[in-house]
Design an enzyme around this catalytic site. Sequence first.
Site, PDB file in Angstrom:
ATOM      1  N   ARG A 149      51.079 -46.788   9.188  1.00 36.64           N
ATOM      2  CA  ARG A 149      50.394 -47.688  10.127  1.00 36.64           C
ATOM      3  C   ARG A 149      51.395 -48.755  10.521  1.00 36.64           C
ATOM      4  O   ARG A 149      51.895 -49.490   9.663  1.00 36.64           O
ATOM      5  CB  ARG A 149      49.153 -48.301   9.477  1.00 36.64           C
ATOM      6  CG  ARG A 149      48.657 -49.536  10.225  1.00 36.64           C
ATOM      7  CD  ARG A 149      47.291 -49.983   9.798  1.00 36.64           C
ATOM      8  NE  ARG A 149      46.274 -49.055  10.245  1.00 36.64           N
ATOM      9  CZ  ARG A 149      44.969 -49.338  10.266  1.00 36.64           C
ATOM     10  NH1 ARG A 149      44.532 -50.518   9.859  1.00 36.64           N
ATOM     11  NH2 ARG A 149      44.096 -48.453  10.686  1.00 36.64           N
TER      12      ARG A 149
ATOM     13  N   HIS B 167      45.422 -44.161  17.851  1.00 34.00           N
ATOM     14  CA  HIS B 167      44.777 -44.103  16.529  1.00 34.00           C
ATOM     15  C   HIS B 167      44.150 -42.710  16.356  1.00 34.00           C
ATOM     16  O   HIS B 167      42.932 -42.556  16.331  1.00 34.00           O
ATOM     17  CB  HIS B 167      43.718 -45.211  16.461  1.00 34.00           C
ATOM     18  CG  HIS B 167      43.265 -45.566  15.072  1.00 34.00           C
ATOM     19  ND1 HIS B 167      43.744 -44.937  13.939  1.00 34.00           N
ATOM     20  CD2 HIS B 167      42.359 -46.489  14.630  1.00 34.00           C
ATOM     21  CE1 HIS B 167      43.163 -45.459  12.879  1.00 34.00           C
ATOM     22  NE2 HIS B 167      42.318 -46.394  13.269  1.00 34.00           N
TER      23      HIS B 167
ATOM     24  N   GLN C 238      41.367 -41.892  13.615  1.00 34.50           N
ATOM     25  CA  GLN C 238      40.056 -42.452  13.942  1.00 34.50           C
ATOM     26  C   GLN C 238      39.324 -41.570  14.949  1.00 34.50           C
ATOM     27  O   GLN C 238      38.117 -41.352  14.834  1.00 34.50           O
ATOM     28  CB  GLN C 238      40.240 -43.868  14.523  1.00 34.50           C
ATOM     29  CG  GLN C 238      38.939 -44.548  14.888  1.00 34.50           C
ATOM     30  CD  GLN C 238      38.119 -44.937  13.662  1.00 34.50           C
ATOM     31  OE1 GLN C 238      38.620 -45.586  12.765  1.00 34.50           O
ATOM     32  NE2 GLN C 238      36.860 -44.523  13.626  1.00 34.50           N
TER      33      GLN C 238
ATOM     34  N   ASP D 260      35.637 -51.598  21.006  1.00 34.63           N
ATOM     35  CA  ASP D 260      36.566 -52.025  19.955  1.00 34.63           C
ATOM     36  C   ASP D 260      36.871 -53.501  20.209  1.00 34.63           C
ATOM     37  O   ASP D 260      36.499 -54.057  21.251  1.00 34.63           O
ATOM     38  CB  ASP D 260      37.847 -51.162  20.020  1.00 34.63           C
ATOM     39  CG  ASP D 260      38.819 -51.444  18.874  1.00 34.63           C
ATOM     40  OD1 ASP D 260      38.400 -52.012  17.846  1.00 34.63           O
ATOM     41  OD2 ASP D 260      40.014 -51.099  19.022  1.00 34.63           O
TER      42      ASP D 260
ATOM     43  N   CYS E  98      34.986 -48.360  15.630  1.00 33.66           N
ATOM     44  CA  CYS E  98      35.912 -47.966  14.560  1.00 33.66           C
ATOM     45  C   CYS E  98      35.925 -48.962  13.407  1.00 33.66           C
ATOM     46  O   CYS E  98      36.331 -48.611  12.309  1.00 33.66           O
ATOM     47  CB  CYS E  98      37.314 -47.777  15.126  1.00 33.66           C
ATOM     48  SG  CYS E  98      38.067 -49.293  15.740  1.00 33.66           S
TER      49      CYS E  98
ATOM     50  N   ARG F  59      36.082 -40.723   8.366  1.00 33.89           N
ATOM     51  CA  ARG F  59      37.541 -40.888   8.262  1.00 33.89           C
ATOM     52  C   ARG F  59      38.047 -40.089   7.058  1.00 33.89           C
ATOM     53  O   ARG F  59      39.076 -39.415   7.134  1.00 33.89           O
ATOM     54  CB  ARG F  59      37.899 -42.371   8.073  1.00 33.89           C
ATOM     55  CG  ARG F  59      37.606 -43.279   9.249  1.00 33.89           C
ATOM     56  CD  ARG F  59      38.518 -43.005  10.417  1.00 33.89           C
ATOM     57  NE  ARG F  59      39.931 -43.116  10.071  1.00 33.89           N
ATOM     58  CZ  ARG F  59      40.626 -44.261  10.012  1.00 33.89           C
ATOM     59  NH1 ARG F  59      40.026 -45.396  10.307  1.00 33.89           N
ATOM     60  NH2 ARG F  59      41.907 -44.259   9.684  1.00 33.89           N
TER      61      ARG F  59
HETATM   62  N1  NVA Z   1      42.318 -51.852  18.094  1.00 40.26           N
HETATM   63  C1  NVA Z   1      42.215 -52.267  16.711  1.00 40.26           C
HETATM   64  C2  NVA Z   1      41.748 -51.119  15.870  1.00 40.26           C
HETATM   65  C3  NVA Z   1      41.627 -51.438  14.393  1.00 40.26           C
HETATM   66  C4  NVA Z   1      41.209 -50.249  13.571  1.00 40.26           C
HETATM   67  C5  NVA Z   1      43.575 -52.777  16.235  1.00 40.26           C
HETATM   68  O1  NVA Z   1      44.580 -52.158  16.574  1.00 40.26           O
HETATM   69  O2  NVA Z   1      43.615 -53.802  15.544  1.00 40.26           O
HETATM   70  N1   CP Z   2      39.099 -48.278  11.711  1.00 36.17           N
HETATM   71  C1   CP Z   2      40.167 -48.550  10.940  1.00 36.17           C
HETATM   72  O1   CP Z   2      41.251 -47.986  11.111  1.00 36.17           O
HETATM   73  O2   CP Z   2      39.926 -49.430   9.932  1.00 36.17           O
HETATM   74  P1   CP Z   2      41.023 -50.162   9.000  1.00 36.17           P
HETATM   75  O3   CP Z   2      41.830 -51.069   9.906  1.00 36.17           O
HETATM   76  O4   CP Z   2      40.208 -50.903   8.008  1.00 36.17           O
HETATM   77  O5   CP Z   2      41.893 -49.114   8.382  1.00 36.17           O
END
Ligand code: NVA
Ligand code: CP
Length: 302
Positions: free
Chosen positions: A102, A129, A132, A219, A260, A288
Amino acid sequence: MKHLLTIQDLEPKKILELLNLADQLKYEQKHGIQHHHLAGKTLGMIFQKASTRTRVSFETGMYQLGGHALFLSGRDLQIGRGEPVQDTARVLSRYLDGIMIRTFAQKEVEDLANYGTIPVINGLTDYCHPCQILADLMTIREVKGRLEGLKMCYLGDGNNMANSLIAGGIKTGMTVSVATPKGYEPNAQVMEYAKANGNFTLTTDVLAAAADADVVITDVWASMGQEKEAAQRKAAFAGVYQINSTVMAAAKENAMVLHCLPAHREEEITAEVFEAHAKEIFEEAENRLHAQKAVMVELMAN
Ligand code: NVA
Ligand code: CP
């Protein structure tokens, strides 16, 4: 399939195969049927951003598959002190059987895949993502019984979630309708792909996007890494780009809602709609685990 770097990379047939495997693994786990497909294997999980779901579902999933997962914080790895990702990739490939990462730049994930010799799974970048979206498609199919022919509406920021939902929706034969404020559109190449390969519309009008939708998704307005833009973004989104009862009244009567998570109540979704659809949203979070186990089995089992 060697890696999971984006949803765009996957053939539609492969997406459905992964969803079928995820369903099977979910069934087996619920019925106490052991599935140690990754016995003796180790997954490294590199996190340059925070996570609740991704970390816990990958770590638990690996354990349930008979393997082991290592949490590698970007702050502790030498990568955080400037060791090139190209070298990190070649070193980790000699210890591990797979890497989940990540991070911010998609290029970093691609470099890891290109320089390493083991499967790489994208656990979220600024661009996309994919894990997800596999869980989201799995959840939609569970609730609606199919994907093809359904209308998916995404409203809010044209971010990593938007990019992957557009690609995943189009690849599985859904109609995809997106509403964003001007200046916050999804990735241009993703939209080009969607227009050329399916039924895709982009608008600034949330009610037009939500009209007759089977699934309504949103989101956060400011993603991880955009904290400094939060106030400016709030001004662009507030009062309009929100799943609320008016938006749900435009959608189909039995429309489902996905998020998500983490969610900001009264920003991109009202507490009322969130709680009314909590069953779907938390099933999505659970999925997930199952979807990522399918990805790991596909990539890492012999
Ligand atoms: N768009 C959000 C998704 C988190 C799972 C981010 O990138 O922070
Ligand atoms: N939806 C998601 O990826 O959650 P986290 O940021 O908690 O991993």
